[in-house]
Design a protein around this motif. Sequence first.
Motif, mmCIF file in Angstrom:
data_model
loop_
_atom_site.group_PDB
_atom_site.id
_atom_site.type_symbol
_atom_site.label_atom_id
_atom_site.label_comp_id
_atom_site.label_asym_id
_atom_site.label_seq_id
_atom_site.Cartn_x
_atom_site.Cartn_y
_atom_site.Cartn_z
ATOM 1 N N SER A 1 69.218 12.157 39.515
ATOM 2 C CA SER A 1 70.448 12.855 39.120
ATOM 3 C C SER A 1 71.553 11.841 38.860
ATOM 4 O O SER A 1 71.432 10.654 39.159
ATOM 5 C CB SER A 1 70.883 13.828 40.223
ATOM 6 O OG SER A 1 71.291 13.105 41.360
ATOM 7 N N VAL A 2 72.648 12.348 38.325
ATOM 8 C CA VAL A 2 73.806 11.487 38.060
ATOM 9 C C VAL A 2 74.425 11.021 39.378
ATOM 10 O O VAL A 2 74.867 9.878 39.496
ATOM 11 C CB VAL A 2 74.835 12.223 37.176
ATOM 12 C CG1 VAL A 2 76.069 11.382 36.959
ATOM 13 C CG2 VAL A 2 74.224 12.601 35.839
ATOM 14 N N ASN A 3 74.445 11.899 40.386
ATOM 15 C CA ASN A 3 75.004 11.503 41.684
ATOM 16 C C ASN A 3 74.186 10.390 42.324
ATOM 17 O O ASN A 3 74.740 9.484 42.955
ATOM 18 C CB ASN A 3 75.091 12.707 42.615
ATOM 19 C CG ASN A 3 76.150 13.688 42.159
ATOM 20 O OD1 ASN A 3 77.127 13.299 41.536
ATOM 21 N ND2 ASN A 3 75.949 14.964 42.441
ATOM 22 N N ALA A 4 72.860 10.435 42.177
ATOM 23 C CA ALA A 4 72.016 9.351 42.686
ATOM 24 C C ALA A 4 72.306 8.055 41.938
ATOM 25 O O ALA A 4 72.289 6.972 42.534
ATOM 26 C CB ALA A 4 70.549 9.738 42.566
ATOM 27 N N LEU A 5 72.587 8.157 40.631
ATOM 28 C CA LEU A 5 72.949 6.978 39.849
ATOM 29 C C LEU A 5 74.261 6.388 40.347
ATOM 30 O O LEU A 5 74.393 5.164 40.497
ATOM 31 C CB LEU A 5 73.046 7.335 38.366
ATOM 32 C CG LEU A 5 73.478 6.220 37.426
ATOM 33 C CD1 LEU A 5 72.453 5.103 37.404
ATOM 34 C CD2 LEU A 5 73.715 6.757 36.029
ATOM 35 N N VAL A 6 75.238 7.237 40.631
ATOM 36 C CA VAL A 6 76.529 6.760 41.145
ATOM 37 C C VAL A 6 76.324 6.047 42.474
ATOM 38 O O VAL A 6 76.904 4.972 42.717
ATOM 39 C CB VAL A 6 77.529 7.928 41.281
ATOM 40 C CG1 VAL A 6 78.796 7.484 41.995
ATOM 41 C CG2 VAL A 6 77.873 8.501 39.926
ATOM 42 N N ASP A 7 75.488 6.602 43.349
ATOM 43 C CA ASP A 7 75.231 5.969 44.647
ATOM 44 C C ASP A 7 74.602 4.586 44.474
ATOM 45 O O ASP A 7 74.986 3.635 45.152
ATOM 46 C CB ASP A 7 74.327 6.858 45.501
ATOM 47 C CG ASP A 7 75.015 8.149 45.917
ATOM 48 O OD1 ASP A 7 76.266 8.181 45.908
ATOM 49 O OD2 ASP A 7 74.301 9.128 46.232
ATOM 50 N N ARG A 8 73.647 4.468 43.543
ATOM 51 C CA ARG A 8 73.010 3.161 43.318
ATOM 52 C C ARG A 8 73.996 2.174 42.706
ATOM 53 O O ARG A 8 73.985 0.988 43.034
ATOM 54 C CB ARG A 8 71.799 3.322 42.420
ATOM 55 C CG ARG A 8 70.632 3.997 43.128
ATOM 56 C CD ARG A 8 69.411 4.041 42.268
ATOM 57 N NE ARG A 8 68.768 2.730 42.213
ATOM 58 C CZ ARG A 8 67.598 2.503 41.625
ATOM 59 N NH1 ARG A 8 66.957 3.500 41.052
ATOM 60 N NH2 ARG A 8 67.088 1.296 41.595
#
Length: 142
Positions: A83-90
């Motif tokens: 997801s986009v939120n997982a991308l932001v976290d990475r």
Amino acid sequence: MAMNLPATGGEEQAVSTINTTPLVDVMLVLLIIFLITIPVVTHTIPVTLPKETNIVRVTKPENINISVNREGDIFWNEQRVPSVNALVDRLKKVSPLVPQPEVQIRGDGGARYEYVGKVVFACQRAGIVKIGFITEPPPRGG
């Protein structure tokens, strides 16, 4: 009552020549219009336009390659991000590194701009400063 008819002599002949006065008037008006408008078109503010250059980019190992396919799926160096939120976290994990790695985005030509825009927005939210887009040059002569 007698009817008076005009005399039929050589006085009333049909004029067979074309009146060129209106034609000359129209041509002069067009000439004046062209003389006024052509200098406006040819004289503009001088600017230096950018030249097309083809710079070969060398991908550094610390750079992050994010790909977006036609369906909007996001990939981080060939690994799918859920997801986009997982991308932001990475991205938040790598944003404090010095020097900060460059994020290079490869978007499918048939993908909607919305999908690539979400990746750019995720980079902005994570604090990534440098984002690049990887494209293919057009074919020669095209």
